[in-house]
Design a protein around this motif. Structure first.
Motif, short mmCIF file in Angstrom:
data_model
loop_
_atom_site.label_atom_id
_atom_site.label_comp_id
_atom_site.label_asym_id
_atom_site.label_seq_id
_atom_site.Cartn_x
_atom_site.Cartn_y
_atom_site.Cartn_z
N VAL A 186 80.37 40.69 47.95
CA VAL A 186 79.08 40.52 47.22
C VAL A 186 79.14 41.26 46.00
CG1 VAL A 186 78.15 42.67 48.38
CG2 VAL A 186 76.59 40.81 47.59
N THR A 187 78.43 40.49 45.04
CA THR A 187 78.32 40.91 43.48
C THR A 187 77.24 41.89 43.33
OG1 THR A 187 77.12 39.17 42.66
CG2 THR A 187 79.54 38.68 42.89
N ALA A 188 76.94 42.52 42.45
CA ALA A 188 76.02 43.38 42.15
C ALA A 188 74.55 42.51 42.11
CB ALA A 188 76.15 44.10 40.70
N ARG A 189 74.70 41.15 41.67
CA ARG A 189 73.57 40.20 41.55
C ARG A 189 73.15 39.98 42.94
NH1 ARG A 189 70.99 36.26 38.48
NH2 ARG A 189 71.85 36.92 36.51
N GLY A 190 74.06 40.09 43.87
CA GLY A 190 73.72 39.64 45.28
C GLY A 190 74.28 38.37 45.71
N ARG A 191 75.29 38.00 44.78
CA ARG A 191 75.91 36.61 44.93
C ARG A 191 77.03 36.93 46.25
NH1 ARG A 191 74.71 31.49 44.02
NH2 ARG A 191 74.02 32.27 41.91
#
Length: 216
Positions: A186-191
């Motif tokens: 998961v990325t910091a953006r929530g992806r």
């Protein structure tokens, strides 16, 4: 092992990674592969060192072959301002190479919103790079300790390649959380990304984007 045997061995492992909608390929980088660049591609890479142009030629020729299998022939794969490959409309794709092997992944966007691929030698990651790539929240369980940090590093590279076309953000290692045991990132953006990988004869990681970012 001959070049063709090495490619066959890796491709057999890679084909276990992909959903049915994704086409994968690999190619050993050979002397003269810089000549595989189409004119439009070569123009986008004028200042790169020969070794980099050679690897790009191998990877782009491989990707063009995957696109041809989808009915897209003689398509140049350019290079965006951030160094990202430019794919024909309606397609998602990713390229990667280490010092010896190039890999590529292609899918129709109707099936896969975005994807990323990375390849690394099946060797321990140097400690100084591991210190930058491995974050406290990352989960490395379930993978042999000798290769776990290298696999996690490769996974973050693949996730970045899958996330950038969707979110347009430059991500550092600290912006990507990886759980190797669950095959998730998961990325910091929530992806959110699904991860699949092989360890031998080389480490290859495929990251496939979920449909929507997760809630923060």
């Amino acid at each position: 092992m001959s070049d063709s045997a090495a490619e066959t061995a890796l491709l057999a492992q890679m084909e276990r990674l992909a959903p049915p909608a994704v086409r994968l390929g690999c190619r050993l980088i050979r002397a003269g592969d810089e000549a595989l660049l189409l004119p439009e591609e070569a123009v986008a890479l004028p200042a790169r060192r020969l070794v980099a142009r050679r690897a790009s030629g191998a990877a782009r020729a491989l990707a063009r072959g995957l696109l041809a299998a989808e009915g897209m022939t003689s398509v140049a794969i350019g290079r965006g301002p951030a160094g990202d490959p430019l794919w024909p409309a309606g397609f998602a794709g990713s390229l990667a190479h280490d010092d010896e092997m190039a890999v590529a992944a292609v899918a129709r966007k109707a099936d896969i919103a975005s994807l990323g691929i990375d390849v690394e030698p099946a060797e321990p990651l140097p400690d100084e790079i591991a210190a930058l790539a491995v974050m406290p929240g990352d989960v490395l369980e379930g993978v042999h300790p000798r290769l776990a940090a290298r696999l996690l590093f490769s996974a973050k590279e693949a996730v970045y390649k899958a996330a950038y076309p969707l979110d347009g953000e430059i991500l550092g290692y600290e912006h990507i959380g990886v759980d190797l045991a669950r095959g998730e990132a998961v990325t910091a953006r929530g992806r959110r990304m699904r991860l699949s990988f092989c360890l031998l004869p080389r480490i290859v990681v495929l990251a496939v984007a979920e449909d929507q970012p997760a809630s923060r």
